[in-house]
Enzyme design. Structure first.
Site, PDB file in Angstrom:
ATOM      1  N   HIS A  95       0.857  -1.186   0.000  1.00 22.28           N
ATOM      2  CA  HIS A  95       0.000   0.000   0.000  1.00 22.28           C
ATOM      3  C   HIS A  95       0.891   1.233   0.000  1.00 22.28           C
ATOM      4  O   HIS A  95       1.963   1.241   0.634  1.00 22.28           O
ATOM      5  CB  HIS A  95      -0.887   0.054   1.246  1.00 22.28           C
ATOM      6  N   ALA A 161      -5.693  -5.264  -5.845  1.00 25.35           N
ATOM      7  CA  ALA A 161      -5.578  -6.428  -4.961  1.00 25.35           C
ATOM      8  C   ALA A 161      -6.688  -6.387  -3.917  1.00 25.35           C
ATOM      9  O   ALA A 161      -7.167  -5.303  -3.539  1.00 25.35           O
ATOM     10  CB  ALA A 161      -4.216  -6.436  -4.280  1.00 25.35           C
ATOM     11  N   CYS A 192       0.977 -10.736  -3.816  1.00 28.40           N
ATOM     12  CA  CYS A 192      -0.103 -11.702  -3.589  1.00 28.40           C
ATOM     13  C   CYS A 192       0.362 -13.137  -3.827  1.00 28.40           C
ATOM     14  O   CYS A 192      -0.438 -14.029  -4.101  1.00 28.40           O
ATOM     15  CB  CYS A 192      -1.312 -11.386  -4.478  1.00 28.40           C
TER      16      CYS A 192
END
Length: 232
Positions: A95, A161, A192
């Protein structure tokens, strides 16, 4: 239409946002638990949709592998990034500024009690938002999130995501939509847990800087349409 409280927390430290989420989530779960034991005095639960951005941070979900973070502590410091193991599903993600991070804290008893449908609706809201920019996006079979050219092994790239937590049909965590994100940070992880597909962002696809507030408004509209909700 179900009323949902919208809050934009702006640029906020990940740990602070996580704690604020937990407070809202725990209160909703508490009320629902009490309602089950006291059917004669039902208390209403509230629903929230939170948007925010975070300073550079990597988060590892419950099913993730720590080795998918390719930085040691010194490397994190050099990148001015932090790292947290958290209680959502999924593997590792990044992030940072330029992302729309969305945290729906919803009592799905107000909507539908189907977590797979919930995830598909979140994906669809992103897909429909991208369509407003002339970008065709979709899903990659067996992989949560939103992709461009998902079926082409040479050009498939992920633009959003997702990872959620759900207890007593109350949700938290959510999605990270790359709008003007610095994609270089994804080079420090196996995003991921997927090593053979690239990551992209809206500004990269359009070859221009994007007005993130405009994107937020489009996304809010799509979420409201799909979930038949009204933001207050």
């Amino acid at each position: 239409m179900k009323e949902v409280q919208f809050q934009d927390w702006g640029l906020i430290d990940y740990k602070e946002a996580w704690e604020r989420q937990e407070t809202l989530f725990s209160e909703t779960v508490r009320i629902k638990t009490e309602n089950r034991t006291k059917p004669e005095s039902q208390l209403p639960t509230e629903d929230f949709l939170i948007f925010c951005e975070h300073p550079h941070v990597y988060t590892l979900g419950k099913s993730g592998k720590p080795e998918h973070l390719l930085l040691n502590e010194q490397g994190l410091e050099e990148k001015h990034a932090t790292y947290y193991k958290i209680n959502r599903g999924g593997d590792i993600t990044y992030h940072g500024p330029g992302q729309i991070v969305g945290y729906p804290i919803l009592d799905l008893d107000h909507f539908f009690t189907d977590i797979h449908k919930y995830l598909r609706y979140l994906e669809e809201a992103i897909i429909l938002t991208l369509k407003e920019y002339g970008i065709e996006a979709g899903r990659s079979e067996g992989q949560t999130g939103v992709w461009i050219d998902a079926n082409n092994p040479w050009t498939a790239r992920k633009i959003c995501a997702m990872g959620v937590r759900c207890s007593r049909w109350v949700t938290m965590h959510g999605f990270a939509f790359n709008v003007n994100a610095d994609l270089n940070y994804f080079g420090n992880i196996v995003p991921c847990g997927i090593s053979d597909k690239a990551v992209t962002s809206l500004n990269k696809e359009l070859s221009r800087e994007v007005d993130i507030n405009e994107t937020k408004e489009i996304l809010k509209t799509k979420l409201c349409e799909l979930f038949e909700m009204k933001l207050v």
